[in-house]
Design an enzyme around this catalytic site. Structure first.
Site, short mmCIF file in Angstrom:
data_model
loop_
_atom_site.label_atom_id
_atom_site.label_comp_id
_atom_site.label_asym_id
_atom_site.label_seq_id
_atom_site.Cartn_x
_atom_site.Cartn_y
_atom_site.Cartn_z
N SER A 69 1.12 -1.20 -0.22
CA SER A 69 -0.14 0.14 -0.02
C SER A 69 1.15 1.15 -0.11
O SER A 69 0.46 2.42 -0.18
CB SER A 69 -1.09 -0.32 1.26
OG SER A 69 -1.87 -0.79 1.19
N LYS A 72 0.61 3.12 -2.72
CA LYS A 72 -0.69 4.64 -2.94
C LYS A 72 -0.78 5.87 -2.67
O LYS A 72 -1.22 6.61 -3.96
CB LYS A 72 -2.19 3.99 -1.70
CG LYS A 72 -2.33 2.68 -2.30
CD LYS A 72 -3.25 1.79 -0.74
CE LYS A 72 -4.05 1.11 -1.16
NZ LYS A 72 -3.85 -0.23 -0.66
N VAL A 263 0.85 -3.33 4.09
CA VAL A 263 1.10 -4.49 4.92
C VAL A 263 2.57 -5.26 4.01
O VAL A 263 2.96 -6.56 4.75
CB VAL A 263 0.03 -6.27 3.90
CG1 VAL A 263 -0.95 -4.84 5.19
CG2 VAL A 263 -0.11 -5.92 2.70
N1 GLN Z 1 -1.96 -5.90 -1.54
C1 GLN Z 1 -2.89 -5.42 -0.37
C2 GLN Z 1 -4.76 -5.63 0.07
O1 GLN Z 1 -5.15 -5.27 -1.95
C3 GLN Z 1 -2.63 -4.37 -0.51
C4 GLN Z 1 -2.92 -3.48 1.25
C5 GLN Z 1 -2.19 -3.09 2.02
O2 GLN Z 1 -0.39 -2.72 2.25
N2 GLN Z 1 -2.48 -2.65 3.55
O3 GLN Z 1 -4.96 -6.03 0.74
#
Ligand code: GLN
Length: 309
Positions: A69, A72, A263
């Site tokens: 994420s 993003k 994550v």
């Molecule tokens: N690939 C993960 C998802 O879409 C990314 C989520 C994250 O890093 N919080 O669930």
């Protein structure tokens, strides 16, 4: 509080790494896909990049990890630079107070996600960037390579495939928003773009450097402007209020910097006008933020006084 000089970053990082090394309890790596579950929770790296591109680090700071994420932030910057304020008709700017992959708020709020950093919001941003570029994930990868100066950055096809195989919840978010007319592209195309985006591997050094444009108020590594001053401020503000999901209040309280977690266990943070940080340790707390990563950033701002407050 001391006045911190650039040359003092290195001893500060070494002290933090030493403290983290001696602290038990690192949380557990994300286990929703096998490629992340296999990470060693004892891994720890931290890097600081200065505005001129100088980068320092400790521990596993050159080890590539799954950015997830954190990406993003970069897709938001790339889309906002292209479409400007029209984006805000499709995604909000308020903390969600809910987990990053939550579905519940979307129904109450008519398919308009709370912010660009929860999965639903990121799907909207990627969708819009894809419509504008024809290849959102490619535009993101090019940007990260250019800003980090590392042409070797790439997608991790195994992680992308694994995300897709376990992607029902993200697919549900995308379909739900499509039902409200808030998605332009075909859902399989969008999901492929989103999973590839999440799969990019980069190190703390790469990500600290790639984030520098936010500390430079929108100016890229090659001195061209990506964002207006206001847009850079806006992204930093959204990172502060939404960058660590339903733990953003606690992150602001402890660290006091705009930050964005993933994550994979990475977190980027921005000291506007001064430097950027990236920390990585794969063990997560129950909200999906790196335990040692948050602790290390907390120690950094405490030891240096470098926060936005
Ligand atoms: N690939 C993960 C998802 O879409 C990314 C989520 C994250 O890093 N919080 O669930």
């Amino acid at each position: 509080m001391m006045t911190i000089m650039s040359s003092q970053f290195r001893p500060v990082l070494e002290r933090i790494a030493d403290e983290i090394e001696r602290t038990p309890g690192r949380g557990a790596p994300a286990d929703y896909i096998p490629a992340l579950a296999a990470c060693d929770p004892r891994s720890f790296g931290m890097a600081v990049a200065e505005l001129d591109g100088t980068v320092y680090g400790v521990g596993d700071w050159r080890e590539p990890f799954s950015t997830q994420s954190i990406t993003k932030v970069f897709t938001l910057a790339l889309d906002l630079a292209r479409e400007g304020d029209e984006l805000w008709e499709h995604v909000g700017r308020e903390p969600s107070g809910n987990p990053f992959n939550s579905l519940v708020q979307l129904e109450y709020e008519n398919g308009i996600p709370r912010n660009p950093f929860i999965n639903a919001g990121a799907l909207v941003v990627t969708d819009r960037l894809h419509s504008r570029t024809g290849d959102a994930a490619g535009a993101l990868l090019t940007f990260l390579r250019e800003e980090s100066g590392n042409p070797a950055l790439d997608f991790d096809e195994e992680v992308a495939a694994s995300e897709a195989a376990h992607g029902d919840r993200n697919a549900a978010l995308a379909h739900f928003m499509a039902a409200y007319g808030n998605i332009d592209n075909d859902i399989p195309v969008l999901l492929d773009q989103y999973f590839r985006q999440c799969s990019i591997r980069a190190s703390c050094a790469d990500l600290a450097l790639a984030t520098t444009f936010l500390a430079r108020h929108g100016i890229r590594a090659d001195d061209t402007r990506l964002l207006t001053l206001s847009q850079a401020k806006q992204i930093n503000a959204i990172m502060l209020t939404c960058g660590t999901y339903d733990a953003a209040g606690d992150f602001a309280y402890r660290v006091g910097l705009p930050g964005k977690s993933g994550v994979g266990g990475g977190i980027i943070a921005v000291v506007p006008g001064r430097c950027t940080l990236c920390v990585w340790s794969p063990g997560l707390d129950e909200r999906g933020n790196s335990v040692a990563g948050v602790a290390a950033l907390d120690r950094f701002t405490t030891l240096t006084g470098l926060s936005v407050f």
